[in-house]
Design a protein around this motif. Structure first.
Motif, PDB file in Angstrom:
ATOM      1  N   GLU A 122       0.822  -1.195   0.000  1.00  0.00           N
ATOM      2  CA  GLU A 122       0.000   0.000   0.000  1.00  0.00           C
ATOM      3  C   GLU A 122       0.862   1.253   0.000  1.00  0.00           C
ATOM      4  N   GLY A 123       0.342   2.275  -0.629  1.00  0.00           N
ATOM      5  CA  GLY A 123       1.007   3.555  -0.598  1.00  0.00           C
ATOM      6  C   GLY A 123       0.812   4.228   0.745  1.00  0.00           C
ATOM      7  N   VAL A 124       1.851   4.855   1.231  1.00  0.00           N
ATOM      8  CA  VAL A 124       1.828   5.535   2.517  1.00  0.00           C
ATOM      9  C   VAL A 124       1.866   7.044   2.344  1.00  0.00           C
ATOM     10  N   SER A 125       2.798   7.501   1.544  1.00  0.00           N
ATOM     11  CA  SER A 125       2.994   8.925   1.363  1.00  0.00           C
ATOM     12  C   SER A 125       3.777   9.155   0.087  1.00  0.00           C
ATOM     13  N   CYS A 126       3.646  10.331  -0.459  1.00  0.00           N
ATOM     14  CA  CYS A 126       4.469  10.696  -1.599  1.00  0.00           C
ATOM     15  C   CYS A 126       4.743  12.183  -1.564  1.00  0.00           C
ATOM     16  N   ILE A 127       5.814  12.563  -2.228  1.00  0.00           N
ATOM     17  CA  ILE A 127       6.218  13.952  -2.269  1.00  0.00           C
ATOM     18  C   ILE A 127       6.708  14.271  -3.668  1.00  0.00           C
ATOM     19  N   GLY A 128       6.326  15.421  -4.168  1.00  0.00           N
ATOM     20  CA  GLY A 128       6.700  15.828  -5.503  1.00  0.00           C
ATOM     21  C   GLY A 128       8.186  16.101  -5.625  1.00  0.00           C
ATOM     22  N   SER A 129       8.628  16.233  -6.851  1.00  0.00           N
ATOM     23  CA  SER A 129      10.056  16.368  -7.107  1.00  0.00           C
ATOM     24  C   SER A 129      10.667  17.597  -6.450  1.00  0.00           C
ATOM     25  N   SER A 130       9.902  18.653  -6.338  1.00  0.00           N
ATOM     26  CA  SER A 130      10.395  19.872  -5.710  1.00  0.00           C
ATOM     27  C   SER A 130      10.114  19.923  -4.218  1.00  0.00           C
ATOM     28  N   GLY A 131       9.291  19.017  -3.723  1.00  0.00           N
ATOM     29  CA  GLY A 131       8.909  19.025  -2.327  1.00  0.00           C
ATOM     30  C   GLY A 131       7.685  19.854  -2.014  1.00  0.00           C
ATOM     31  N   ASP A 132       7.111  20.490  -3.008  1.00  0.00           N
ATOM     32  CA  ASP A 132       5.969  21.361  -2.775  1.00  0.00           C
ATOM     33  C   ASP A 132       4.677  20.591  -2.526  1.00  0.00           C
ATOM     34  N   SER A 133       4.531  19.428  -3.144  1.00  0.00           N
ATOM     35  CA  SER A 133       3.300  18.652  -3.046  1.00  0.00           C
ATOM     36  C   SER A 133       3.541  17.393  -2.234  1.00  0.00           C
ATOM     37  N   THR A 134       2.650  17.132  -1.297  1.00  0.00           N
ATOM     38  CA  THR A 134       2.716  15.915  -0.499  1.00  0.00           C
ATOM     39  C   THR A 134       1.344  15.280  -0.422  1.00  0.00           C
ATOM     40  N   HIS A 135       1.337  13.991  -0.182  1.00  0.00           N
ATOM     41  CA  HIS A 135       0.102  13.238  -0.034  1.00  0.00           C
ATOM     42  C   HIS A 135       0.317  12.155   0.998  1.00  0.00           C
ATOM     43  N   TYR A 136      -0.739  11.868   1.757  1.00  0.00           N
ATOM     44  CA  TYR A 136      -0.672  10.852   2.797  1.00  0.00           C
ATOM     45  C   TYR A 136      -1.886   9.957   2.733  1.00  0.00           C
TER      46      TYR A 136
END
Length: 118
Positions: free
Chosen positions: A46-60
């Protein structure tokens, strides 16, 4: 082109904290979005978290929202997953994933074991 290595896993009591790191080597780290995934025995990854290449976008994932925080330092080629208020349900092998788009093959680390138990 890029290699990822996770570290920081271990055994922690419920309510405790762990800090996982995903260290990248090679070129182009700042072109990759980084995702954290986990897989427990008998369960689907399962996916836990992700962050965009620049660090501006995150998801949990809803299950970790408010407890986990993902950040990155592109100058150091690292992504950190700070895990607080850990629960036994968080026990799993945690993997980091580098994604640069459908034209590129995803990069995976080897995984690090997180065990939350009293």
């Amino acid at each position: 082109q890029l290699q990822l290595v996770e570290s920081g896993g271990g055994l922690v009591q419920p309510g405790g904290s762990l800090r996982l790191s995903c260290a990248a080597s090679g070129f182009g780290f700042d072109h990759y979005a980084i995702g954290w995934f986990r897989q427990a025995p008998g369960k689907e990854r399962e996916g836990v978290s992700c962050i965009g290449s620049s660090g501006d976008s995150t998801h949990y994932a809803d299950s970790v929202k408010g407890r986990f925080t993902v950040s990155r330092d592109n100058a150091k080629n690292t992504v950190v997953l700070q895990m607080n208020s850990l629960k036994p349900e968080d026990t799993a092998v945690y993997y980091c994933n580098g994604h640069k788009g459908s034209w590129y093959r995803d990069v995976w680390g080897q995984g690090t074991q997180v065990t939350v138990s009293s």
